[in-house]
Design an enzyme around this catalytic site. Structure first.
Site, PDB file in Angstrom:
ATOM      1  N   GLY A 172       0.857  -1.188   0.000  1.00  0.00           N
ATOM      2  CA  GLY A 172       0.000   0.000   0.000  1.00  0.00           C
ATOM      3  C   GLY A 172       0.892   1.235   0.000  1.00  0.00           C
ATOM      4  O   GLY A 172       2.050   1.185  -0.418  1.00  0.00           O
ATOM      5  N   ARG A 173       0.338   2.323   0.513  1.00  0.00           N
ATOM      6  CA  ARG A 173       1.090   3.589   0.509  1.00  0.00           C
ATOM      7  C   ARG A 173       2.344   3.481   1.361  1.00  0.00           C
ATOM      8  O   ARG A 173       3.407   3.983   0.998  1.00  0.00           O
ATOM      9  CB  ARG A 173       0.229   4.719   1.079  1.00  0.00           C
ATOM     10  CG  ARG A 173      -1.079   4.938   0.356  1.00  0.00           C
ATOM     11  CD  ARG A 173      -1.879   5.967   1.136  1.00  0.00           C
ATOM     12  NE  ARG A 173      -3.229   6.130   0.662  1.00  0.00           N
ATOM     13  CZ  ARG A 173      -4.274   5.401   1.080  1.00  0.00           C
ATOM     14  NH1 ARG A 173      -4.109   4.433   1.949  1.00  0.00           N
ATOM     15  NH2 ARG A 173      -5.482   5.639   0.612  1.00  0.00           N
ATOM     16  N   ILE A 174       2.225   2.815   2.539  1.00  0.00           N
ATOM     17  CA  ILE A 174       3.395   2.721   3.424  1.00  0.00           C
ATOM     18  C   ILE A 174       4.470   1.856   2.767  1.00  0.00           C
ATOM     19  O   ILE A 174       5.657   2.178   2.794  1.00  0.00           O
ATOM     20  CB  ILE A 174       3.001   2.173   4.816  1.00  0.00           C
ATOM     21  CG1 ILE A 174       1.997   3.133   5.483  1.00  0.00           C
ATOM     22  CG2 ILE A 174       4.224   1.992   5.706  1.00  0.00           C
ATOM     23  CD1 ILE A 174       1.351   2.602   6.764  1.00  0.00           C
ATOM     24  N   ARG A 231      -1.918  -8.004  -3.368  1.00  0.00           N
ATOM     25  CA  ARG A 231      -3.063  -8.612  -4.060  1.00  0.00           C
ATOM     26  C   ARG A 231      -3.070  -8.220  -5.534  1.00  0.00           C
ATOM     27  O   ARG A 231      -3.428  -8.986  -6.399  1.00  0.00           O
ATOM     28  CB  ARG A 231      -4.367  -8.174  -3.388  1.00  0.00           C
ATOM     29  CG  ARG A 231      -4.741  -9.085  -2.244  1.00  0.00           C
ATOM     30  CD  ARG A 231      -6.036  -8.701  -1.667  1.00  0.00           C
ATOM     31  NE  ARG A 231      -6.075  -7.252  -1.419  1.00  0.00           N
ATOM     32  CZ  ARG A 231      -7.042  -6.628  -0.769  1.00  0.00           C
ATOM     33  NH1 ARG A 231      -8.056  -7.288  -0.316  1.00  0.00           N
ATOM     34  NH2 ARG A 231      -7.006  -5.325  -0.573  1.00  0.00           N
ATOM     35  N   ARG A 271       0.208  -5.477  11.881  1.00  0.00           N
ATOM     36  CA  ARG A 271      -0.549  -5.933  13.032  1.00  0.00           C
ATOM     37  C   ARG A 271       0.048  -7.251  13.514  1.00  0.00           C
ATOM     38  O   ARG A 271       0.406  -8.121  12.698  1.00  0.00           O
ATOM     39  CB  ARG A 271      -2.028  -6.150  12.662  1.00  0.00           C
ATOM     40  CG  ARG A 271      -2.835  -4.870  12.461  1.00  0.00           C
ATOM     41  CD  ARG A 271      -3.003  -4.070  13.759  1.00  0.00           C
ATOM     42  NE  ARG A 271      -3.810  -2.869  13.591  1.00  0.00           N
ATOM     43  CZ  ARG A 271      -3.301  -1.649  13.382  1.00  0.00           C
ATOM     44  NH1 ARG A 271      -2.005  -1.459  13.298  1.00  0.00           N
ATOM     45  NH2 ARG A 271      -4.108  -0.604  13.282  1.00  0.00           N
ATOM     46  N   GLU A 322      -1.716  -6.795  22.481  1.00  0.00           N
ATOM     47  CA  GLU A 322      -1.014  -5.618  23.022  1.00  0.00           C
ATOM     48  C   GLU A 322      -1.791  -5.025  24.198  1.00  0.00           C
ATOM     49  O   GLU A 322      -3.021  -5.102  24.200  1.00  0.00           O
ATOM     50  CB  GLU A 322      -0.862  -4.571  21.921  1.00  0.00           C
ATOM     51  CG  GLU A 322      -0.010  -5.055  20.771  1.00  0.00           C
ATOM     52  CD  GLU A 322       0.071  -4.037  19.629  1.00  0.00           C
ATOM     53  OE1 GLU A 322      -0.552  -2.957  19.717  1.00  0.00           O
ATOM     54  OE2 GLU A 322       0.755  -4.339  18.642  1.00  0.00           O
ATOM     55  N   HIS A 341       4.432  -0.486  19.472  1.00  0.00           N
ATOM     56  CA  HIS A 341       3.472   0.017  18.465  1.00  0.00           C
ATOM     57  C   HIS A 341       3.571   1.539  18.297  1.00  0.00           C
ATOM     58  O   HIS A 341       2.616   2.274  18.579  1.00  0.00           O
ATOM     59  CB  HIS A 341       2.045  -0.397  18.868  1.00  0.00           C
ATOM     60  CG  HIS A 341       1.098  -0.421  17.698  1.00  0.00           C
ATOM     61  ND1 HIS A 341       0.051  -1.301  17.594  1.00  0.00           N
ATOM     62  CD2 HIS A 341       1.020   0.349  16.579  1.00  0.00           C
ATOM     63  CE1 HIS A 341      -0.612  -1.082  16.477  1.00  0.00           C
ATOM     64  NE2 HIS A 341      -0.041  -0.078  15.837  1.00  0.00           N
ATOM     65  N   ILE A 342       4.750   1.960  17.808  1.00  0.00           N
ATOM     66  CA  ILE A 342       4.978   3.410  17.678  1.00  0.00           C
ATOM     67  C   ILE A 342       5.187   3.827  16.224  1.00  0.00           C
ATOM     68  O   ILE A 342       5.791   4.865  15.945  1.00  0.00           O
ATOM     69  CB  ILE A 342       6.183   3.881  18.536  1.00  0.00           C
ATOM     70  CG1 ILE A 342       7.453   3.062  18.210  1.00  0.00           C
ATOM     71  CG2 ILE A 342       5.845   3.813  20.019  1.00  0.00           C
ATOM     72  CD1 ILE A 342       8.725   3.628  18.821  1.00  0.00           C
ATOM     73  N   GLY A 343       4.673   2.999  15.295  1.00  0.00           N
ATOM     74  CA  GLY A 343       4.902   3.265  13.869  1.00  0.00           C
ATOM     75  C   GLY A 343       4.627   4.693  13.437  1.00  0.00           C
ATOM     76  O   GLY A 343       5.423   5.313  12.729  1.00  0.00           O
TER      77      GLY A 343
HETATM   78  C1  DGY Z   1      -2.357   2.545  12.435  1.00  0.00           C
HETATM   79  O1  DGY Z   1      -2.549   3.706  12.057  1.00  0.00           O
HETATM   80  O2  DGY Z   1      -3.014   1.596  12.043  1.00  0.00           O
HETATM   81  C2  DGY Z   1      -1.268   2.357  13.423  1.00  0.00           C
HETATM   82  O3  DGY Z   1      -1.026   1.056  13.684  1.00  0.00           O
HETATM   83  C3  DGY Z   1      -1.569   3.132  14.687  1.00  0.00           C
HETATM   84  O4  DGY Z   1      -0.953   4.324  14.603  1.00  0.00           O
END
Ligand code: DGY
Length: 319
Positions: free
Chosen positions: A156-158, A178, A238, A267, A286-288
């Site tokens: 995706g975008r990330i 996909r 996730r 978590e 979980h600090i993405g």
């Molecule tokens: C998201 O945006 O889904 C991250 O996991 C939480 O910042």
């Protein structure tokens, strides 16, 4: 009468102030601890909008109570905490926060990849614990990032933003998704691979998969077995996409070299989590997307979505 917005975490006053003139805002009183379910259900009963986070389960039970709800605005791009079928049934639009967190999450992904490959946390601990006695040729020798193959699962975008960073490191980029992305392939010289081929070929396997019924525990014993023994697994999507017991076994039996994890199946985890006991795991809470700038943008986008719906307009980023 002002419409009521219920927010499930305490947000800073300087942000809330902007919206208080127009809306009656009620917030859970803590920033670090999720709102208890009974409080949430009580508050949502007369709310026009719910500003939620990934900690709340947004399901039938909640919509049943929240008869006035006109929108749920979730502070995350991922939305596995939301039962979209239930939202649809109750006619409540749900929004997320795409785009604004893309680059920040890609930065963290790459930071985690580098920290794991070059053993940064072990190095830092070594000094903290006063264990650095001498320089030695192979002390804390990690593995190179440059010119290696990065395999991105979930483009995706990330994923695209991670691939651009990888290109700057002269990495060979392969991906699985996909659907194929022709323009992206040309822009960063990436190659599309089948999942199994990617798993066998990549030096760094990066999971950016959303959690769905299809992706649940996608990374399991059989998959880790196919990876190179030198492979490093990175997960910033996730925790549920990984079978954590299988990952632990793969790391202990040296089927793969290391893992960098920003997310976990259940978590928050504590330091007695088996994966945290391993030196070859870099674990983050979980600090993405956690930069001040990005969190502010995410919060503003949540409010913009609420504001749009309560003003009779279309939400900006409906899921
Ligand atoms: C998201 O945006 O889904 C991250 O996991 C939480 O910042």
């Amino acid at each position: 009468m002002k419409s009521k917005i219920y927010i499930t975490r305490k947000l800073p006053d300087y942000i809330i102030k902007k919206y208080e003139e127009k809306y009656e805002i009620t917030m859970w009183n803590q920033a670090e601890t999720p709102v208890p379910r009974d409080v949430l259900l009580k508050e949502v009963a007369d709310a026009d909008a719910l500003f939620s986070t990934l900690s709340e389960e947004i399901n039938d039970e909640l919509f049943e109570v929240g008869k006035n709800l006109k929108v749920v605005s979730n502070l995350a791009v991922g939305f596995d905490n939301i039962d979209l079928k239930a939202a649809h049934k109750y006619g409540v639009p749900v929004t997320n926060t795409p785009d604004v967190l893309t680059e920040t999450t890609a930065d963290l992904t790459f930071a985690l990849l580098m920290a794991t490959a070059r053993r940064l946390i072990e190095g830092s601990k070594c000094i903290e614990e006063n264990k650095w006695e001498n320089w030695a040729p192979f002390m804390l020798a990690g593995t190179d990032v440059h010119h290696k193959t990065i395999g991105i699962v979930g483009m995706g975008r990330i994923g695209e933003a991670v691939a651009k960073r990888a290109k700057g490191f002269n990495m060979n980029i392969i991906y699985h998704n996909r659907s194929r992305k022709a323009d992206f392939e040309i822009a960063v010289e990436a190659d599309y691979y089948d999942f199994d081929e990617l798993i066998e070929e990549a030096d760094f396997v990066v999971s950016l998969l959303p959690l769905t019924n299809e992706t649940k525990e996608k990374f399991n014993k059989a998959v880790f077995k196919k990876m190179k023994n030198s492979a490093i697994f990175i997960n910033v999507s996730r925790g549920g996409v990984v079978n954590e017991g299988d990952l632990y076994n793969a790391l202990v039996s040296e089927e793969i070299r290391a893992a960098g994890l920003d997310v976990f199946a259940d978590e928050p985890i504590q330091n007695d989590h088996p994966l945290v006991s391993l030196d070859n795991v870099v674990a983050l809470p979980h600090i993405g997307s956690a930069s001040v700038e990005t969190r502010e943008k995410m919060i503003n986008l949540c409010f913009d979505n609420i504001d749009a719906v309560l003003s009779g307009k279309k939400p900006l980023t409906e899921i």
